[in-house]
Structures are given as structure tokens and as C-alpha cells.
Design a protein around this motif. Structure first.
Motif, PDB file in Angstrom:
ATOM      1  N   ASN A  32       2.937   2.936  -1.988  1.00  0.00           N
ATOM      2  CA  ASN A  32       2.885   3.916  -3.081  1.00  0.00           C
ATOM      3  C   ASN A  32       1.601   4.734  -3.040  1.00  0.00           C
ATOM      4  O   ASN A  32       1.628   5.957  -3.242  1.00  0.00           O
ATOM      5  CB  ASN A  32       3.038   3.237  -4.444  1.00  0.00           C
ATOM      6  N   ASN A  33       0.481   4.086  -2.759  1.00  0.00           N
ATOM      7  CA  ASN A  33      -0.790   4.806  -2.672  1.00  0.00           C
ATOM      8  C   ASN A  33      -0.813   5.780  -1.498  1.00  0.00           C
ATOM      9  O   ASN A  33      -1.315   6.898  -1.619  1.00  0.00           O
ATOM     10  CB  ASN A  33      -1.962   3.840  -2.560  1.00  0.00           C
ATOM     11  N   THR A  45       1.477   8.772  -2.277  1.00  0.00           N
ATOM     12  CA  THR A  45       0.795   9.657  -3.228  1.00  0.00           C
ATOM     13  C   THR A  45      -0.293  10.452  -2.528  1.00  0.00           C
ATOM     14  O   THR A  45      -0.437  11.665  -2.746  1.00  0.00           O
ATOM     15  CB  THR A  45       0.200   8.832  -4.396  1.00  0.00           C
ATOM     16  N   TYR A  46      -1.061   9.807  -1.681  1.00  0.00           N
ATOM     17  CA  TYR A  46      -2.116  10.475  -0.932  1.00  0.00           C
ATOM     18  C   TYR A  46      -1.536  11.617  -0.082  1.00  0.00           C
ATOM     19  O   TYR A  46      -2.045  12.737  -0.085  1.00  0.00           O
ATOM     20  CB  TYR A  46      -2.846   9.462  -0.042  1.00  0.00           C
ATOM     21  N   SER A  48       0.811  -1.229   0.000  1.00  0.00           N
ATOM     22  CA  SER A  48       0.000   0.000   0.000  1.00  0.00           C
ATOM     23  C   SER A  48       0.838   1.270   0.000  1.00  0.00           C
ATOM     24  O   SER A  48       0.282   2.365  -0.131  1.00  0.00           O
ATOM     25  CB  SER A  48      -0.902   0.032   1.234  1.00  0.00           C
TER      26      SER A  48
END
Length: 154
Positions: free
Chosen positions: A110-111, A114-115, A108
């Protein structure tokens, strides 16, 4: 000889006292660098840091020897002093008591990064209150509104 191996990823979220917008855009980079130094000095790995004038998100790779509450307390205490000594706010600056801590799997990251990096865009559509409550619900954390941050009208 056997060793200890771990992957612990934690997103930490905390707010300025009374949710006041006191983190000026021209100062946030210095603040983030300062907090990065605290995290590195505590032998933890910073993966992402960003926020808004009234709150901050930090993603760390945490070693199992780290006590999260001690780390957050040190980040808040030291950055409070840094902000005050830098005279970056005309108003008395304090972090609000309490924080959110949410764990993630390696897949998780990378997500989540980015968030966190897109906080400015994200908060054009969603208030901090709504974001924070959504985190609590997503992670199935029971809460009572009276024990959440002190909210101002968004």
C-alpha cells in the motif's frame, strides 16, 4: 500434487535517455496502458505505474518463472516502438540503458503504490537523481556514480 507458491513484488524504475523530458502529460496515460498490456501479456501482475516526463515507476507482482531483465527489455523495446510510431515526440525517443529493481514485502504494498501514484507531488520536492540515489542507499546497494543514469541538471 505439489505446487509453487510465491509472493514477489518488484518496483522497476528507468529513465528516458539522457533524462530528457519526452513523456508528454497528454500521452502518458496511453503509454502506461501500453506498458500494462506488455506486462499482462508476459503473465505478470501490474500493481502500479506512474512517472514523470523523464522517468517511470512500475510495481509488479512477479511470478518466479519470470526473468526480470527479459521483462524490462521487452517493456523498453516495445514501448520505444510504440512511442516512435505514435509520433508523440518531436525528438528521437529512447529509454536509457539500465534500470533499478527493488523488492518489497506484501505488507509494504500500500505504501509503495501510494508512493508511485503520487509521483507528481513527490517530485515537486525531490529530483529524480536524489530519489534514485535514496533508493540505492535504502536498499543498501553499492554503486558508483559513473554507472548511474546520465544525469542532466535538475
Amino acid at each position: 500434487m505439489s505446487g509453487t507458491f510465491s509472493q514477489i513484488y518488484i518496483q522497476i524504475i528507468f529513465a528516458v535517455k539522457e533524462r530528457r523530458s519526452l513523456i508528454a502529460p497528454d500521452f502518458e496515460e496511453d503509454l502506461y496502458k501500453y506498458i500494462t498490456g506488455i506486462i499482462k501479456h508476459k503473465d505478470q501482475k501490474l500493481l502500479a505505474i506512474n512517472g514523470m516526463p523523464d522517468h517511470i515507476h512500475i510495481l509488479i507482482g512477479m511470478k518466479p518463472t519470470c526473468c526480470l531483465s527479459d521483462l524490462v527489455r521487452e517493456i523498453k523495446k516495445s514501448s520505444n516502438v510504440f512511442i516512435r510510431e505514435s509520433k508523440q515526440s518531436r525528438y528521437k525517443f529512447d529509454w536509457q540503458s539500465g534500470y533499478g529493481a527493488f523488492s518489497y514485502s506484501h505488507s509494504s504494498l500500500n505504501n509503495v503504490i501510494t508512493y508511485i501514484n503520487n509521483q507528481k507531488i513527490h517530485h515537486q520536492k525531490l529530483t529524480f537523481r536524489d530519489e534514485y540515489i535514496a533508493f540505492l542507499k535504502k536498499f543498501d546497494i553499492e554503486f558508483k556514480n559513473e554507472y548511474l543514469f546520465e544525469w542532466i541538471d535538475d
